[in-house]
Design an enzyme around this catalytic site. Structure first.
Site, PDB file in Angstrom:
ATOM      1  NE  ARG A  46      -2.271  -1.251   3.451  1.00 48.68           N
ATOM      2  CZ  ARG A  46      -2.460  -0.644   4.615  1.00 48.68           C
ATOM      3  NH1 ARG A  46      -3.359   0.302   4.741  1.00 48.68           N
ATOM      4  NH2 ARG A  46      -1.755  -0.975   5.668  1.00 48.68           N
ATOM      5  CG  ASN A  64      -4.303  -4.385   3.345  1.00 44.81           C
ATOM      6  OD1 ASN A  64      -3.807  -4.206   2.243  1.00 44.81           O
ATOM      7  ND2 ASN A  64      -3.603  -4.330   4.457  1.00 44.81           N
TER       8      ASN A  64
END
Length: 81
Positions: A46, A64
């Site tokens: 990320r 997520n």
């Protein structure tokens, strides 16, 4: 923050900043939702997407999902090649 997390984050940011982008002419604004699934390295993914998006002057979010995939919604100028 632990020393290992700090080192990991610095490496991910360094790696994301080395990605080469083609030159493009920004045009109209486009928003896209993207899902990343399959085998991917979870540590720093990320953060790397965030760094690359920032360099491309994109806005949005990354998160997520419970199934292990990563979802992102990004907005920015449409790329004209």
């Amino acid at each position: 923050m632990s020393i290992f997390k700090k080192l990991r984050n610095e490496y991910v940011i360094w790696h994301a900043n080395r990605v080469k982008f083609p030159e493009f002419i920004p045009s109209s604004i486009v928003r896209k939702k993207v899902a990343f699934s399959g085998r991917m390295q979870k540590v720093g993914f990320r953060l790397e997407i965030y760094c690359i998006a920032r360099r491309m002057k994109l806005t949005g979010w990354v998160r997520n999902l419970k199934d292990g995939s990563v979802e992102a919604e990004l907005q920015g100028g449409k790329v004209a090649y």
